[in-house]
Design an enzyme around this catalytic site. Structure first.
Site, short mmCIF file in Angstrom:
data_model
loop_
_atom_site.label_atom_id
_atom_site.label_comp_id
_atom_site.label_asym_id
_atom_site.label_seq_id
_atom_site.Cartn_x
_atom_site.Cartn_y
_atom_site.Cartn_z
N ALA A 283 0.96 -1.18 0.03
CA ALA A 283 0.05 0.03 0.02
C ALA A 283 1.05 1.24 0.09
O ALA A 283 1.86 1.26 0.57
CB ALA A 283 -0.96 0.02 1.21
N LYS B 40 14.40 10.32 17.48
CA LYS B 40 15.40 9.12 17.61
C LYS B 40 16.09 9.12 19.22
O LYS B 40 16.06 7.99 19.62
CB LYS B 40 16.52 9.27 16.61
CG LYS B 40 16.02 9.11 15.15
CD LYS B 40 17.20 9.45 14.26
CE LYS B 40 16.70 9.11 12.79
NZ LYS B 40 17.66 9.62 11.66
N GLY C 79 19.66 6.50 4.24
CA GLY C 79 19.52 5.84 2.97
C GLY C 79 18.93 4.76 2.73
O GLY C 79 18.73 3.87 3.65
N1 NAP Z 1 14.76 7.50 3.45
C1 NAP Z 1 15.63 7.10 4.40
O1 NAP Z 1 16.75 7.02 4.25
C2 NAP Z 1 15.28 6.55 5.67
C3 NAP Z 1 16.12 6.27 6.39
C4 NAP Z 1 15.82 5.53 7.88
C5 NAP Z 1 14.42 5.84 8.12
N2 NAP Z 1 13.44 6.17 7.22
C6 NAP Z 1 12.30 6.22 7.82
O2 NAP Z 1 11.29 5.31 6.83
C7 NAP Z 1 10.14 5.76 6.57
C8 NAP Z 1 9.80 6.03 5.21
O3 NAP Z 1 10.77 6.85 4.49
P1 NAP Z 1 10.97 7.02 3.11
O4 NAP Z 1 11.82 7.98 2.84
O5 NAP Z 1 10.66 5.76 2.40
O6 NAP Z 1 9.52 8.13 2.82
P2 NAP Z 1 8.75 8.27 1.69
O7 NAP Z 1 9.64 8.17 0.33
O8 NAP Z 1 7.91 9.72 2.03
O9 NAP Z 1 7.58 7.26 1.44
C9 NAP Z 1 6.66 7.15 2.38
C10 NAP Z 1 5.40 6.09 1.84
O10 NAP Z 1 4.71 5.96 2.66
C11 NAP Z 1 3.30 6.05 2.07
N3 NAP Z 1 2.10 6.10 3.06
C12 NAP Z 1 1.97 7.31 3.99
N4 NAP Z 1 0.90 7.19 4.78
C13 NAP Z 1 0.38 5.81 4.46
C14 NAP Z 1 -0.72 5.08 4.74
N5 NAP Z 1 -1.35 5.77 5.98
N6 NAP Z 1 -0.48 3.82 4.71
C15 NAP Z 1 0.24 3.39 3.52
N7 NAP Z 1 1.11 3.92 3.02
C16 NAP Z 1 1.36 5.08 3.42
C17 NAP Z 1 3.57 7.04 1.01
O11 NAP Z 1 2.36 6.88 0.33
P3 NAP Z 1 2.36 8.05 -1.05
O12 NAP Z 1 3.60 7.74 -2.05
O13 NAP Z 1 1.09 7.93 -1.53
O14 NAP Z 1 2.46 9.41 -0.48
C18 NAP Z 1 4.82 6.75 0.50
O15 NAP Z 1 4.71 5.74 -0.40
C19 NAP Z 1 9.92 7.03 7.34
O16 NAP Z 1 9.74 7.04 8.56
C20 NAP Z 1 11.49 7.55 7.47
O17 NAP Z 1 11.77 8.26 8.54
C21 NAP Z 1 14.07 6.77 6.04
#
Ligand code: NAP
Length: 348
Positions: free
Chosen positions: A28, A216, A331
């Site tokens: 999803a 964190k 990352g």
């Molecule tokens: N990116 C990194 O390097 C990194 C590192 C460590 C931790 N994190 C953590 O990992 C998590 C994801 O990060 P990301 O960078 O992948 O974020 P992102 O690219 O913004 O992706 C978030 C995803 O969650 C979806 N989403 C939001 N609300 C939802 C719901 N209620 N039900 C189902 N899906 C939902 C979004 O859908 P839409 O596409 O429709 O908006 C999107 O597909 C975050 O908590 C972030 O803090 C990220």
């Protein structure tokens, strides 16, 4: 749940049949979900919900069979039950509120979303209670993107040690922004470069506010056995009033230069004393604070590669010199790998 930067790398990895003996039944994003109780090809499911998302104006006409509107909540089809695994790769507050409920239903939870154990203290306590009763909660991706931080803190406690203080550079983005910053070039330009390279969020205020670091620090302090609430952490945000007022990411970009003068002054003052600026989170019993600090370049928290997380832990065992853990802490690849490791542990 979540098919963004991290979720899509995880789904790619799960589409390799050698990766793990799991069957993916639901994928999803915030608006659409693809579900088949008998199993999905993760890569196809990802492509289908991405296509639905891209054309998501109207109803369900034109979307592939098996793709439906996602209610956005953590409500799951009735076939999910004890032993199944929910992966939360979102930053959604409404899904985080479901973590204790999923555990209560006997589901395993694996999460990169910090708002579960880094959210309200009551939620954290409900999750811990479920874990004490045998629930599996994989949270290695929430801090340090899988660096063995939480595991280490928990093992110290399990061995009878007591964590007395923690200090760390917990944001890979802020680590990169301050690495080599001496105040001579505009900080706003570094922020724009970080966004362009994908190191910072499209709206960099998420990183600059210190809110992510607060979560964190809460997670680390709570894992150390200290019942800290969000309000107990004093945060020095890097946001200027102009950045706080900006209505959207474009307005925030226009207001970025409002940070330049004061940060340049602080970097030059630090350099005059032979120091460098780092955005540091600190916890010791009774106090928790987050903000910019001027540190000597040889300080453990001032070293490491550009996006590295660094954490120093003082305990009864490590009282004079802290235990230091350092490594890439951001990352999609390392975060997805941490989720995979937690899925593997849930399967064991
Ligand atoms: N990116 C990194 O390097 C990194 C590192 C460590 C931790 N994190 C953590 O990992 C998590 C994801 O990060 P990301 O960078 O992948 O974020 P992102 O690219 O913004 O992706 C978030 C995803 O969650 C979806 N989403 C939001 N609300 C939802 C719901 N209620 N039900 C189902 N899906 C939902 C979004 O859908 P839409 O596409 O429709 O908006 C999107 O597909 C975050 O908590 C972030 O803090 C990220």
């Amino acid at each position: 749940m979540g098919a963004g930067t991290v979720g899509s790398v995880l789904l790619e990895r799960l589409s390799d049949p050698r990766s793990l003996p799991v069957q993916v039944c639901l994928v999803a994003n915030s608006r659409w979900r693809c579900f088949d109780a008998s199993g999905l090809d993760p890569r196809d499911a990802l492509a289908q919900i991405q296509r639905a998302r891209a054309g998501a104006g109207g109803g369900e006409t034109g979307v592939a069979a098996g793709v439906h509107r996602h209610p956005g909540s953590g409500e799951l089809p009735a076939c999910f039950g004890p032993g199944d695994i929910v992966v939360d790769a979102t930053a959604s507050e409404s899904l985080a509120a479901w973590h204790p409920r999923w555990l209560h239903r006997g589901l395993h939870v694996v999460t990169a979303n910090k708002l579960g154990i880094g959210g309200p203290l009551l939620r954290h306590q409900r999750i811990r209670r479920q874990v004490e009763q045998g629930g599996h909660y994989g949270d290695a991706a929430t801090v340090g993107a899988g660096l063995p931080l939480l595991r280490c803190v928990r093992e110290l406690r399990a061995g009878g040690d007591r964590v007395q203080a923690l200090a760390g550079v917990l944001s890979g983005t802020l680590a990169w922004l301050f690495d080599g910053y001496d105040g001579s070039a505009p900080f706003s330009e570094r922020v724009r470069e970080a966004v362009a390279r994908g190191y910072a969020e499209p709206d960099p205020r998420v990183d600059l506010s210190g809110e992510d670091v607060r979560r964190k620090l809460l997670i680390l302090a709570r894992a150390s056995g200290h019942a800290l609430d969000g309000a107990d952490v004093q945060v020095e945000s890097l946001l200027t009033p102009a950045l706080e007022r900006a209505a959207d990411a474009a307005a925030a970009d226009a207001a970025l230069a409002s940070m330049d003068a004061s940060l340049s002054r602080r970097a030059r003052e630090a350099a005059a004393h032979g120091k460098v600026l780092r955005f540091v989170a600190r916890f010791e019993v009774g106090t928790a604070r987050i903000g910019l600090e001027a540190l000597p370049p040889v300080h453990p928290l001032a070293q490491g590669g550009a996006c590295d997380n660094r954490v120093a832990i003082w305990s009864c065992r490590y009282a004079e010199r802290p235990l230091v853990i350092q490594g890439p802490g951001a990352g999609a690849a390392v975060t997805a790998a941490a989720l995979l490791d937690d899925i593997r542990r849930a399967c064991a």
